[in-house]
Motif scaffolding. Structure first.
Motif, PDB file in Angstrom:
ATOM      1  N   ASN A 160      10.144   4.832  -3.783  1.00  0.00           N
ATOM      2  CA  ASN A 160       9.016   5.717  -4.058  1.00  0.00           C
ATOM      3  C   ASN A 160       7.892   5.562  -3.040  1.00  0.00           C
ATOM      4  OD1 ASN A 160       9.342   7.325  -6.778  1.00  0.00           O
ATOM      5  ND2 ASN A 160      10.376   5.366  -7.045  1.00  0.00           N
ATOM      6  N   ILE A 161       7.785   4.386  -2.440  1.00  0.00           N
ATOM      7  CA  ILE A 161       6.855   4.235  -1.315  1.00  0.00           C
ATOM      8  C   ILE A 161       7.381   5.041  -0.130  1.00  0.00           C
ATOM      9  CG2 ILE A 161       5.857   2.636   0.355  1.00  0.00           C
ATOM     10  CD1 ILE A 161       5.942   0.478  -1.824  1.00  0.00           C
ATOM     11  N   LEU A 162       8.655   4.868   0.201  1.00  0.00           N
ATOM     12  CA  LEU A 162       9.253   5.614   1.308  1.00  0.00           C
ATOM     13  C   LEU A 162       9.155   7.118   1.075  1.00  0.00           C
ATOM     14  CD1 LEU A 162      12.434   3.419   1.898  1.00  0.00           C
ATOM     15  CD2 LEU A 162      10.589   3.779   3.556  1.00  0.00           C
ATOM     16  N   GLY A 163       9.259   7.513  -0.191  1.00  0.00           N
ATOM     17  CA  GLY A 163       9.211   8.930  -0.528  1.00  0.00           C
ATOM     18  C   GLY A 163       7.864   9.577  -0.272  1.00  0.00           C
ATOM     19  N   GLN A 164       6.824   8.782  -0.023  1.00  0.00           N
ATOM     20  CA  GLN A 164       5.536   9.363   0.357  1.00  0.00           C
ATOM     21  C   GLN A 164       5.606  10.016   1.733  1.00  0.00           C
ATOM     22  OE1 GLN A 164       2.819   6.038   0.127  1.00  0.00           O
ATOM     23  NE2 GLN A 164       2.327   6.419  -2.030  1.00  0.00           N
ATOM     24  N   ASN A 165       6.547   9.569   2.537  1.00  0.00           N
ATOM     25  CA  ASN A 165       6.716  10.132   3.881  1.00  0.00           C
ATOM     26  C   ASN A 165       7.411  11.489   3.762  1.00  0.00           C
ATOM     27  OD1 ASN A 165       7.507  10.776   6.532  1.00  0.00           O
ATOM     28  ND2 ASN A 165       7.765   8.637   7.084  1.00  0.00           N
ATOM     29  N   PRO A 166       6.764  12.570   4.163  1.00  0.00           N
ATOM     30  CA  PRO A 166       7.373  13.895   4.006  1.00  0.00           C
ATOM     31  C   PRO A 166       8.630  14.107   4.827  1.00  0.00           C
ATOM     32  CG  PRO A 166       5.378  14.024   5.340  1.00  0.00           C
ATOM     33  CD  PRO A 166       5.426  12.628   4.783  1.00  0.00           C
ATOM     34  N   ASP A 167       8.888  13.213   5.796  1.00  0.00           N
ATOM     35  CA  ASP A 167      10.099  13.336   6.607  1.00  0.00           C
ATOM     36  C   ASP A 167      11.317  12.722   5.927  1.00  0.00           C
ATOM     37  OD1 ASP A 167       8.697  14.593   8.647  1.00  0.00           O
ATOM     38  OD2 ASP A 167       8.257  12.710   9.677  1.00  0.00           O
ATOM     39  N   PHE A 168      11.090  11.986   4.824  1.00  0.00           N
ATOM     40  CA  PHE A 168      12.170  11.268   4.153  1.00  0.00           C
ATOM     41  C   PHE A 168      12.511  11.929   2.821  1.00  0.00           C
ATOM     42  CE2 PHE A 168      10.912   6.848   6.066  1.00  0.00           C
ATOM     43  CZ  PHE A 168      11.334   7.289   7.307  1.00  0.00           C
ATOM     44  N   TYR A 169      13.799  11.946   2.526  1.00  0.00           N
ATOM     45  CA  TYR A 169      14.264  12.256   1.175  1.00  0.00           C
ATOM     46  C   TYR A 169      14.871  10.974   0.617  1.00  0.00           C
ATOM     47  CZ  TYR A 169      17.047  13.921  -2.730  1.00  0.00           C
ATOM     48  OH  TYR A 169      17.590  14.082  -3.984  1.00  0.00           O
ATOM     49  N   VAL A 170      14.443  10.578  -0.580  1.00  0.00           N
ATOM     50  CA  VAL A 170      14.932   9.333  -1.180  1.00  0.00           C
ATOM     51  C   VAL A 170      15.599   9.639  -2.519  1.00  0.00           C
ATOM     52  CG1 VAL A 170      13.158   7.945  -0.047  1.00  0.00           C
ATOM     53  CG2 VAL A 170      12.722   8.868  -2.335  1.00  0.00           C
ATOM     54  N   PHE A 224      -0.759   2.586  -0.943  1.00  0.00           N
ATOM     55  CA  PHE A 224      -0.197   1.565  -1.830  1.00  0.00           C
ATOM     56  C   PHE A 224      -0.959   1.453  -3.151  1.00  0.00           C
ATOM     57  CE2 PHE A 224       0.698   0.121   2.573  1.00  0.00           C
ATOM     58  CZ  PHE A 224       2.074   0.322   2.542  1.00  0.00           C
ATOM     59  N   ASN A 225      -2.064   2.148  -3.256  1.00  0.00           N
ATOM     60  CA  ASN A 225      -2.842   2.123  -4.502  1.00  0.00           C
ATOM     61  C   ASN A 225      -2.435   3.231  -5.469  1.00  0.00           C
ATOM     62  OD1 ASN A 225      -4.583  -0.111  -3.866  1.00  0.00           O
ATOM     63  ND2 ASN A 225      -5.659   1.236  -2.435  1.00  0.00           N
ATOM     64  N   HIS A 226      -1.724   4.216  -4.962  1.00  0.00           N
ATOM     65  CA  HIS A 226      -1.301   5.334  -5.806  1.00  0.00           C
ATOM     66  C   HIS A 226       0.123   5.736  -5.423  1.00  0.00           C
ATOM     67  CE1 HIS A 226      -5.759   5.585  -5.643  1.00  0.00           C
ATOM     68  NE2 HIS A 226      -5.637   5.847  -6.930  1.00  0.00           N
ATOM     69  N   VAL A 227       1.089   5.028  -5.959  1.00  0.00           N
ATOM     70  CA  VAL A 227       2.495   5.335  -5.676  1.00  0.00           C
ATOM     71  C   VAL A 227       3.028   6.204  -6.811  1.00  0.00           C
ATOM     72  CG1 VAL A 227       4.792   4.415  -5.205  1.00  0.00           C
ATOM     73  CG2 VAL A 227       2.758   3.144  -4.457  1.00  0.00           C
ATOM     74  N   ILE A 246       8.246   2.133 -12.407  1.00  0.00           N
ATOM     75  CA  ILE A 246       7.459   1.329 -11.477  1.00  0.00           C
ATOM     76  C   ILE A 246       5.976   1.354 -11.845  1.00  0.00           C
ATOM     77  CG2 ILE A 246       9.080   1.784  -9.590  1.00  0.00           C
ATOM     78  CD1 ILE A 246       6.891   3.686  -8.426  1.00  0.00           C
ATOM     79  N   ARG A 247       5.256   0.368 -11.328  1.00  0.00           N
ATOM     80  CA  ARG A 247       3.799   0.388 -11.388  1.00  0.00           C
ATOM     81  C   ARG A 247       3.274   1.297 -10.282  1.00  0.00           C
ATOM     82  NH1 ARG A 247       5.374  -4.964 -12.259  1.00  0.00           N
ATOM     83  NH2 ARG A 247       4.576  -5.895 -14.200  1.00  0.00           N
ATOM     84  N   ASN A 248       2.182   1.981 -10.554  1.00  0.00           N
ATOM     85  CA  ASN A 248       1.646   2.922  -9.563  1.00  0.00           C
ATOM     86  C   ASN A 248       0.879   2.234  -8.444  1.00  0.00           C
ATOM     87  OD1 ASN A 248       1.148   4.878 -12.400  1.00  0.00           O
ATOM     88  ND2 ASN A 248       2.531   5.485 -10.765  1.00  0.00           N
ATOM     89  N   GLN A 249       0.478   0.984  -8.660  1.00  0.00           N
ATOM     90  CA  GLN A 249      -0.248   0.247  -7.633  1.00  0.00           C
ATOM     91  C   GLN A 249       0.586  -0.934  -7.162  1.00  0.00           C
ATOM     92  OE1 GLN A 249      -4.159  -1.045  -8.744  1.00  0.00           O
ATOM     93  NE2 GLN A 249      -4.643  -1.875  -6.736  1.00  0.00           N
ATOM     94  N   VAL A 250       0.690  -1.080  -5.851  1.00  0.00           N
ATOM     95  CA  VAL A 250       1.432  -2.197  -5.288  1.00  0.00           C
ATOM     96  C   VAL A 250       0.508  -3.408  -5.249  1.00  0.00           C
ATOM     97  CG1 VAL A 250       2.748  -3.039  -3.313  1.00  0.00           C
ATOM     98  CG2 VAL A 250       2.787  -0.597  -3.882  1.00  0.00           C
ATOM     99  N   GLU A 251       0.848  -4.428  -5.998  1.00  0.00           N
ATOM    100  CA  GLU A 251       0.017  -5.616  -6.055  1.00  0.00           C
ATOM    101  C   GLU A 251       0.895  -6.829  -6.329  1.00  0.00           C
ATOM    102  OE1 GLU A 251      -2.776  -4.934  -9.142  1.00  0.00           O
ATOM    103  OE2 GLU A 251      -1.259  -4.519 -10.667  1.00  0.00           O
ATOM    104  N   PRO A 252       0.423  -8.029  -5.977  1.00  0.00           N
ATOM    105  CA  PRO A 252       1.239  -9.238  -6.164  1.00  0.00           C
ATOM    106  C   PRO A 252       1.604  -9.454  -7.629  1.00  0.00           C
ATOM    107  CG  PRO A 252      -0.644  -9.676  -4.737  1.00  0.00           C
ATOM    108  CD  PRO A 252      -0.868  -8.311  -5.313  1.00  0.00           C
TER     109      PRO A 252
END
Length: 275
Positions: free
Chosen positions: A20-30, A216-219, A238-244
């Motif tokens: 879902n992080i990779l999917g933010q890139n409009p060039d990628f289909y995941v 990374f704060n809004h996935v 998944i959680r919407n925010q990437v955090e430890p």
């Protein structure tokens, strides 16, 4: 022709988050967990059981088989606008040779391999079991009702070679044994959640793609799966925010598990990719 990359690795190690992080890139289909690998395997494994295929000239038969498999994989993504497609199935490492044949060479195979401390992988499964079993029966429980009654029994089942954790662990190690290490890029869950920017930059470098500025704060979750198919609730949420994330295993298991011989063995390989 689509450019196709793969995501494999341990369960409960951040593969859904990564997609879902990779999917933010409009060039990628995941993809969510993809079924095309299983379909390809069924065709490959049954092709030569067909009498007419066996009767063909051998080299021609092999070429046709490869072309059909290539057409299946490309066809799976033919409705997609993006030229770069990333397919997720934790067992692609078991079939890296087939992937190379389909893609046209070993050098074209690139597999992102998500990993996580095995103790936390197992703690995560234990939490899923407890959450699901409150109002439903987990398939593992239905098939092994006695052994599944205890945390130790469930732990031992999760690491069995025929179960997801054990099988995925073996797939990673055996792929390295078979010489696929240079085609694999390890994505450590702890590094992804503590330093996502650097982790993603290393992924783009491995894929030889232009870097992308991720949020990374809004996935937003764009890959969805009906987790009832797998028998666990919220397996791919998944959680919407990437955090430890703090280690979960110390508060999940007591000495009944942590002093067992099976646990001691897992401790030896908890972060096996760093050895």
């Amino acid at each position: 022709m689509k450019t196709i990359y793969f995501v494999a690795g341990l369960p409960r190690s951040g593969s859904t988050l990564l997609m879902n992080i990779l999917g933010q890139n409009p060039d990628f289909y995941v993809t969510p967990t993809s079924g095309i690998l299983d379909m390809l395997g069924q065709v490959k494994n049954n092709w030569d059981k067909n009498e007419a295929n066996r009767a063909r000239e051998r080299n021609e038969n092999e070429l046709i088989k490869k072309n059909v498999l290539t057409g299946m994989l490309q066809g799976y993504f033919s409705h997609i606008e993006q030229n770069i497609c990333i397919d997720k199935n934790r067992y692609w490492l078991e079939s890296a040779e087939m992937a190379a044949a389909i893609l046209g060479g070993k050098e074209k195979v690139k597999i992102l391999v998500t990993v996580r401390d095995l103790r936390d992988v197992l703690a995560s499964f234990e939490h899923l079991y407890r959450k699901t079993s409150a109002l439903s029966q987990v398939p593992l429980d239905a098939n092994n009702p006695i052994k599944c009654k205890t945390a130790l029994g469930r732990f031992e089942m999760f690491i069995d070679d025929a179960q997801p954790v054990g099988r995925a662990f073996n797939a990673i190690r055996d792929a390295i044994t078979r010489g696929w290490g240079p085609n694999m890029h390890i994505v450590d869950f702890d590094k992804l959640t503590t330093n996502p920017k650097a982790t993603m930059q290393s992924i783009y470098q491995f894929l030889q793609q232009d870097n992308f500025q991720h949020d990374f704060n809004h996935v937003e979750q764009i890959t969805w799966e009906d987790d009832t198919a797998y028998g666990f609730k919220d397996l791919h949420v998944i959680r919407n925010q990437v955090e430890p994330q703090n280690p979960r295993w110390p508060s999940t298991f007591d000495v009944t598990v942590t002093e067992s011989s099976a646990w001691k063995n897992i401790e030896r390989f908890a972060r096996f990719w760093e050895r």
